[in-house]
Design an enzyme around this catalytic site. Sequence first.
Site, mmCIF file in Angstrom:
data_model
loop_
_atom_site.group_PDB
_atom_site.id
_atom_site.type_symbol
_atom_site.label_atom_id
_atom_site.label_comp_id
_atom_site.label_asym_id
_atom_site.label_seq_id
_atom_site.Cartn_x
_atom_site.Cartn_y
_atom_site.Cartn_z
ATOM 1 N N ASN A 22 53.382 44.403 34.427
ATOM 2 C CA ASN A 22 53.560 44.130 35.862
ATOM 3 C C ASN A 22 53.646 45.467 36.595
ATOM 4 O OD1 ASN A 22 54.241 43.257 38.381
ATOM 5 N ND2 ASN A 22 56.354 42.669 37.852
ATOM 6 N N TRP A 23 52.550 45.831 37.224
ATOM 7 C CA TRP A 23 52.495 47.145 37.891
ATOM 8 C C TRP A 23 53.161 47.146 39.265
ATOM 9 C CZ3 TRP A 23 46.870 49.362 36.867
ATOM 10 C CH2 TRP A 23 46.798 49.764 35.529
ATOM 11 N N LYS A 24 53.579 45.975 39.729
ATOM 12 C CA LYS A 24 54.222 45.868 41.047
ATOM 13 C C LYS A 24 53.366 46.590 42.106
ATOM 14 C CE LYS A 24 58.550 45.709 38.581
ATOM 15 N NZ LYS A 24 59.980 45.540 38.674
ATOM 16 N N HIS A 29 58.662 35.829 40.280
ATOM 17 C CA HIS A 29 59.378 37.038 39.842
ATOM 18 C C HIS A 29 60.633 37.179 40.710
ATOM 19 C CE1 HIS A 29 60.280 41.279 39.240
ATOM 20 N NE2 HIS A 29 59.548 41.217 38.135
ATOM 21 N N GLU A 56 61.881 39.576 42.185
ATOM 22 C CA GLU A 56 61.676 40.323 43.436
ATOM 23 C C GLU A 56 61.080 39.424 44.510
ATOM 24 O OE1 GLU A 56 59.481 43.594 41.715
ATOM 25 O OE2 GLU A 56 61.298 44.256 40.693
ATOM 26 N N GLU A 80 63.697 36.509 32.451
ATOM 27 C CA GLU A 80 63.975 37.852 32.958
ATOM 28 C C GLU A 80 65.355 37.864 33.612
ATOM 29 O OE1 GLU A 80 60.372 40.433 33.646
ATOM 30 O OE2 GLU A 80 60.597 39.296 35.473
ATOM 31 N N GLY A 136 64.455 46.798 35.722
ATOM 32 C CA GLY A 136 64.433 48.139 36.303
ATOM 33 C C GLY A 136 65.748 48.903 36.189
ATOM 34 N N SER A 175 63.682 45.759 31.363
ATOM 35 C CA SER A 175 63.904 47.038 30.687
ATOM 36 C C SER A 175 63.369 47.065 29.246
ATOM 37 C CB SER A 175 65.386 47.421 30.738
ATOM 38 O OG SER A 175 65.776 47.631 32.078
ATOM 39 N N GLY A 187 57.676 46.056 33.204
ATOM 40 C CA GLY A 187 57.473 46.668 34.515
ATOM 41 C C GLY A 187 57.274 48.164 34.369
ATOM 42 N N GLY A 188 58.336 48.943 34.588
ATOM 43 C CA GLY A 188 58.266 50.407 34.600
ATOM 44 C C GLY A 188 57.479 51.020 33.447
HETATM 45 C C1 PEP Z 1 59.556 43.324 35.695
HETATM 46 O O1 PEP Z 1 59.160 43.866 36.720
HETATM 47 O O2 PEP Z 1 59.317 42.131 35.495
HETATM 48 C C2 PEP Z 1 60.331 44.103 34.749
HETATM 49 C C3 PEP Z 1 60.741 43.511 33.671
HETATM 50 O O3 PEP Z 1 60.555 45.421 35.067
HETATM 51 P P1 PEP Z 1 61.186 46.538 34.071
HETATM 52 O O4 PEP Z 1 60.432 46.437 32.764
HETATM 53 O O5 PEP Z 1 60.944 47.825 34.771
HETATM 54 O O6 PEP Z 1 62.627 46.207 33.904
#
Ligand code: PEP
Length: 242
Positions: free
Chosen positions: A14-16, A96, A98, A166, A172, A206, A227-228
């Site tokens: 997930n590049w957001k 998600h 967010e 999640e 994050g 994470s 994500g990150g």
């Molecule tokens: C996400 O954006 O769904 C996510 C899990 O981010 P991260 O891996 O950065 O916690």
Amino acid sequence: MIKINSFSSFFIANWKLNGNFKFIDQFTSELKIPNNVAKCVVICPTSIHLDYIRNKKNNFYVGAQNVSQHKEGAYTGEISCASLSDLKIEFCIVGHSERRQIFNETNTNVNSKSSQLIEHDIVPIICIGETLEEKENGETNDVLSKQLEESIPKFSNSDNTIIAYEPVWAIGTGLTPSFEEINNTHKFIKNYNNKYNNYKIIYGGSVKANNAKEIVSLSNVDGALIGGASLKSDDFTKIIED
Ligand code: PEP
């Protein structure tokens, strides 16, 4: 629609709101996709980059990060399931945290988006998870139950839908539940209703190169939403490698 059950695990990047053409060129030239065809790797860039990355496909699939709940009409700025289908997009993240927190998306919105995606042969990756406050109040299972009841379309099944657990507080932050907690929560989801027994349930929050292997090898975990760490080609390569 992609045959979900032909894969043993899913790795969703997930590049957001990150990335541009130069980044995509470099990332796709550096990324090493494992030979193991049972692993399904999906990259979800911004909507504007979906077509560009689709044309660079190389043993990975492409997903959107969101879609409109409206079919067509006077909804300025929205992107429809039909448009994703025109681009031959195979997956779409829905609900998600967010989107739920910043854009006030409700379970009803998530359900409606997911239904339409399925109708367009696009696999919804439906996100559910508790906040830190809900966890601390011991409400995790109640929150997940409500999200499962209200966000998952009645006609969804293990062939057309993926669920992502999640925990909101893990996204994050560098924090994760213990491996045992992750596995138990996934077990709770799979056993919540017979319907979910065979669903692919992936974990997000994470996931990094140094914990992905252990998380994905848990008995009730079928992959990861990242994500990150999915923005660094070497970290993401480590996460998906055999
Ligand atoms: C996400 O954006 O769904 C996510 C899990 O981010 P991260 O891996 O950065 O916690």
